[in-house]
Design a protein around this motif. Structure first.
Motif, PDB file in Angstrom:
ATOM      1  N   ALA A 104       0.706  -0.886  -0.064  1.00 16.71           N
ATOM      2  CA  ALA A 104      -0.704  -0.298   0.277  1.00 16.71           C
ATOM      3  C   ALA A 104       1.088   1.263   0.239  1.00 16.71           C
ATOM      4  N   ALA A 105       1.944   1.257   0.661  1.00 16.31           N
ATOM      5  CA  ALA A 105       3.292   2.157   1.091  1.00 16.31           C
ATOM      6  C   ALA A 105       3.799   2.986  -1.079  1.00 16.31           C
ATOM      7  N   ILE A 106       3.712   2.126  -1.195  1.00 14.69           N
ATOM      8  CA  ILE A 106       4.065   1.921  -2.665  1.00 14.69           C
ATOM      9  C   ILE A 106       2.881   2.272  -3.399  1.00 14.69           C
ATOM     10  N   TYR A 107       2.236   1.974  -3.661  1.00 12.76           N
ATOM     11  CA  TYR A 107       1.317   2.559  -4.070  1.00 12.76           C
ATOM     12  C   TYR A 107       1.046   3.680  -3.938  1.00 12.76           C
ATOM     13  N   GLU A 108       1.051   4.179  -2.208  1.00 13.38           N
ATOM     14  CA  GLU A 108       0.979   5.824  -2.270  1.00 13.38           C
ATOM     15  C   GLU A 108       1.735   6.561  -2.605  1.00 13.38           C
ATOM     16  N   GLY A 109       2.932   5.991  -2.654  1.00 14.06           N
ATOM     17  CA  GLY A 109       3.949   6.763  -3.111  1.00 14.06           C
ATOM     18  C   GLY A 109       4.017   7.410  -4.611  1.00 14.06           C
ATOM     19  N   ARG A 110       3.393   6.107  -4.958  1.00  9.49           N
ATOM     20  CA  ARG A 110       3.144   6.504  -6.711  1.00  9.49           C
ATOM     21  C   ARG A 110       1.937   7.697  -6.897  1.00  9.49           C
ATOM     22  N   GLY A 111       1.292   8.383  -5.377  1.00  3.00           N
ATOM     23  CA  GLY A 111      -0.189   8.802  -6.300  1.00  3.00           C
ATOM     24  C   GLY A 111      -1.110   9.183  -5.470  1.00  3.00           C
ATOM     25  N   PRO A 114      -4.224   7.882   0.849  1.00  2.00           N
ATOM     26  CA  PRO A 114      -3.599   6.695   1.516  1.00  2.00           C
ATOM     27  C   PRO A 114      -4.999   5.247   1.597  1.00  2.00           C
ATOM     28  N   ASP A 115      -5.981   5.415   1.294  1.00  2.00           N
ATOM     29  CA  ASP A 115      -7.719   4.655   1.326  1.00  2.00           C
ATOM     30  C   ASP A 115      -7.075   3.957  -0.034  1.00  2.00           C
ATOM     31  N   THR A 116      -7.740   5.049  -0.382  1.00  2.00           N
ATOM     32  CA  THR A 116      -7.437   4.213  -2.458  1.00  2.00           C
ATOM     33  C   THR A 116      -6.388   3.235  -2.601  1.00  2.00           C
ATOM     34  N   ALA A 117      -5.067   3.311  -1.780  1.00  2.00           N
ATOM     35  CA  ALA A 117      -3.652   2.565  -1.604  1.00  2.00           C
ATOM     36  C   ALA A 117      -4.103   1.450  -1.481  1.00  2.00           C
ATOM     37  N   ALA A 121      -4.033  -2.632  -2.734  1.00  2.00           N
ATOM     38  CA  ALA A 121      -3.269  -3.670  -2.431  1.00  2.00           C
ATOM     39  C   ALA A 121      -3.587  -4.634  -1.903  1.00  2.00           C
ATOM     40  N   ARG A 122      -5.364  -4.066  -1.323  1.00  2.00           N
ATOM     41  CA  ARG A 122      -6.086  -5.905  -0.788  1.00  2.00           C
ATOM     42  C   ARG A 122      -6.458  -6.368  -1.642  1.00  2.00           C
ATOM     43  N   GLU A 123      -6.591  -5.503  -3.146  1.00  2.00           N
ATOM     44  CA  GLU A 123      -7.014  -6.560  -4.750  1.00  2.00           C
ATOM     45  C   GLU A 123      -6.741  -7.279  -4.815  1.00  2.00           C
ATOM     46  N   LEU A 124      -5.195  -6.695  -4.771  1.00  2.00           N
ATOM     47  CA  LEU A 124      -4.239  -7.046  -5.163  1.00  2.00           C
ATOM     48  C   LEU A 124      -3.349  -8.540  -5.120  1.00  2.00           C
ATOM     49  N   SER A 125      -3.492  -8.159  -3.389  1.00  2.00           N
ATOM     50  CA  SER A 125      -3.102  -9.141  -2.811  1.00  2.00           C
ATOM     51  C   SER A 125      -3.991 -10.886  -3.368  1.00  2.00           C
TER      52      SER A 125
END
Length: 234
Positions: A104-111, A114-117, A121-125
């Protein structure tokens, strides 16, 4: 119905990087090393037969060396990739929540927010956690994965094909014309290689051609100078 891809018949250039890098490296080394060897030996003054033998020996030894070197180096890269993948498998097994937060932190770092990230992360995992971590944490993908045999074959074959050009020229031209003829053919082959590499990789043509030509001519010039000054095979 709209196509699933904007260019279904024209794949991304990045999918070619594995074999293209090895092929260009092999061809460039074949032209430069064997042409330089022939020019250096011819400049030192041996008989044409000795020049030809040196060229053939350089072709065979160089092709084997390039193939072995590519296989060993890319195998080392693959071993490192596999080691990281094993570490990710173990981490996902032992601490899945920490790994989820890391993704999730990786996706948040990409823009992403936090909630969306976290949602992504949950759906991909849930679908395939290991693949998500391999792709987004390690930066690995099928297109960029190390393939030792592919690299070895591409490098060895292109080295042999490219190195055969100066050897063939040294065989058919008179002894007095070996140096200028090999140099001319090598320069033309390097320019063609630069153009083909640029085309296959989607890169600007002129910089690629000048880069290949510049280093190739420099190497052949140095070898010729050493052979002329010292009178030894280089």
């Amino acid at each position: 119905m709209a196509s699933a891809s904007a260019h279904p018949d024209d794949p991304h250039f990045v999918h070619r990087t594995g074999w293209l890098r090895a092929a260009v490296l092999g061809a460039n080394d074949g032209i430069v090393s064997v042409a330089s060897l022939i020019i250096g030996v011819a400049a030192a003054g041996p008989a044409p037969g000795a020049v030809l033998i040196a060229g053939v020996a350089g072709l065979v030894a160089g092709a084997m060396s390039m193939a072995a070197g590519e296989f060993i180096s890319v195998s080392s890269q693959r071993d490192s990739e596999q080691a990281d993948i094993r570490r990710e498998k173990l981490a996902l097994k032992k601490m899945p929540e920490e790994e989820l937060a890391e993704l999730a932190a990786i996706y948040e770092g990409r823009g992403l927010s936090p909630d969306t990230a976290l949602l992504v992360a949950r759906e991909l995992s849930a679908r395939d956690a290991l693949t998500a971590h391999i792709r987004d944490e390690l930066g690995l993908s099928d297109a960029l994965a190390a393939r030792p045999l592919q690299a070895a074959f591409a490098s060895g074959m292109t080295f042999s094909a490219a190195a055969a050009l100066p050897v063939l020229v040294a065989w058919v031209v008179p002894a007095s014309a070996i140096v200028p003829a090999v140099l001319a053919v090598a320069v033309a082959a390097l320019a063609l290689l630069g153009a083909i590499g640029a085309r296959a990789g989607g890169a600007p043509l002129l910089p690629a051609v000048l880069r290949v030509l510049g280093w190739g001519v420099f190497a052949m010039g140095i070898t010729f100078a050493i052979g002329s000054l010292l009178g030894v095979s280089v």
